[in-house]
Design an enzyme around this catalytic site. Structure first.
Site, PDB file in Angstrom:
ATOM      1  NE  ARG A  59      28.314  45.728  34.787  1.00 55.51           N
ATOM      2  CZ  ARG A  59      29.420  45.833  35.494  1.00 55.51           C
ATOM      3  NH1 ARG A  59      30.315  44.853  35.487  1.00 55.51           N
ATOM      4  NH2 ARG A  59      29.667  46.912  36.206  1.00 55.51           N
ATOM      5  CG  HIS A  97      32.708  38.616  36.849  1.00 54.53           C
ATOM      6  ND1 HIS A  97      33.376  39.133  37.937  1.00 54.53           N
ATOM      7  CD2 HIS A  97      32.029  37.538  37.300  1.00 54.53           C
ATOM      8  CE1 HIS A  97      33.104  38.396  39.003  1.00 54.53           C
ATOM      9  NE2 HIS A  97      32.284  37.428  38.645  1.00 54.53           N
ATOM     10  CD  GLU A 125      36.125  36.772  37.652  1.00 47.39           C
ATOM     11  OE1 GLU A 125      35.802  36.722  36.449  1.00 47.39           O
ATOM     12  OE2 GLU A 125      36.934  37.603  38.098  1.00 47.39           O
ATOM     13  CB  ALA A 184      32.858  41.279  41.530  1.00 42.04           C
TER      14      ALA A 184
END
Length: 354
Positions: free
Chosen positions: A178, A288, A317, A332
């Site tokens: 990502r 995130h 998180e 996650a």
């Protein structure tokens, strides 16, 4: 009772085909089965409670004994913890100052998280001795470019979707990490790109995606057309460039070799060729935050010396050090469930505090 679809795909940023797709979109499946389980166990859920402080016997010593909350009516209350406190308040992606302080590259980006993802609870933990790690590691995913309204996603399956710039040129390996995709998108002159798919890929997506794209078409942030040339004209993209870019990509699919960006052969199984074609803006949005409270494998929060803060646990998180510099797509969910269960089980084993 959680239900999944039969197919396993490689979602954006997952690196391999390893993602089991829930039957219900946008977390509804997880939420419904877990809330039912909690209700069946007699768990009391109180909403409208803003955690403003964590209470410890001494400022930096002793057990954590509860929390101070502010209600939706502005009243302050103290809630005592007879066993322990588990923090599961999410990250800080909605805190513009904090995220830009730690990673200036995300300046002026929006977020696809709720406004409550401010980092407030993590900072309350810091005030009783908790230590933060990995705060510079912030992940962005496709979303609305600056000045646009909608986060539209046509990139769920990397096999059959491509990213192109305003000139119609493909810009990155769609199966990459990502952070690599973020840098490619933000590296275009416009700081945004487009995702392009054909009808076969579009129809494989769920009703929530279709509904969002229809809303995007209504405000000119998504487009569909019977040909790539017409699609490019609607997008404001170079028609010759888009036709050439898609043709080049389809050639790589035929050869099973991506000569531009090295996309894995397993992700070159589908051409983009069956109209009508679909596209949407692909900007970047903060998604995130990998940084947060330092914890051990028992999900206990640690202070700056590495010592356990008694009766304080964390999961999800709000923690740091789990995913490193780049969270792999889908992980996650595993993080929340694994460490959530570990935190809950260990908190329940604590002796009742008088």
């Amino acid at each position: 009772g959680m239900k999944f679809k039969d197919n396993v795909i490689q979602i954006f940023g997952a690196l391999y085909p390893r993602s089991h797709i829930p039957a219900l979109p946008k977390g509804q499946g997880y939420g419904s089965v877990l809330s039912k389980a909690a209700k069946d166990l007699g768990v009391e859920v109180k909403t409208g409670m803003d955690v403003v402080e964590i209470v410890r016997e001494e400022p930096f010593a002793g057990d954590v004994v509860g929390v101070i909350v502010k209600t939706s009516k502005g009243e302050t209350r103290a809630i005592r913890a007879t066993r322990a406190v588990v923090l599961a308040a999410g990250g800080f992606s909605a805190n513009k100052y904090l995220r830009e302080l730690h990673d200036p590259r995300v300046k002026d980006l929006g977020t696809d998280n709720l406004p409550s993802m401010s980092g407030q609870v993590a900072m309350a933990a810091v005030r009783v001795g908790g230590y933060l790690v990995g705060m510079d590691f912030i992940q962005s995913t496709p979303g609305a470019p600056a000045g646009k309204k909608m986060k539209l996603l046509l990139n769920f399956n990397v096999n059959g979707s491509i990213y192109v710039d305003k000139r119609g040129k493909r810009i990155v390996n769609e199966g990459e990490r990502r952070d690599v995709i973020r840098d490619a998108v933000l590296g275009t002159p416009e700081r945004y790109a487009y995702t392009v798919v054909d009808d076969e890929t579009y129809q494989s997506y769920n009703s929530a995606v279709h509904k969002a794209v229809e809303e995007g078409i209504a405000i000119n942030e998504a487009w569909t057309a019977p040909t790539l040339r017409e699609l490019a004209q609607k997008m404001g993209c170079d028609p010759d460039g888009l036709e050439a870019g898609v043709a080049r990509y389809n050639g790589f699919v035929e050869k099973k070799k991506d000569e531009d960006f090295g996309k894995a052969e397993r992700n070159l199984a589908k051409k983009i060729e069956k109209g009508p074609f679909w596209a949407c803006y692909t900007g970047m949005t903060v998604h995130h935050t990998m940084g947060g409270l330092n914890c051990n494998t028992k999900a206990q929060v640690l202070d700056w010396t590495g010592a356990v803060i008694p009766r304080l646990y964390a999961a999800g998180e709000i923690t740091g050090g789990i995913h490193g510099t780049n969270r792999v797509g889908g992980n996650a969910v595993l993080d929340c469930f694994v460490f959530g269960q570990i935190a809950g089980e260990n908190a329940a084993k604590e002796d009742v505090k008088a």
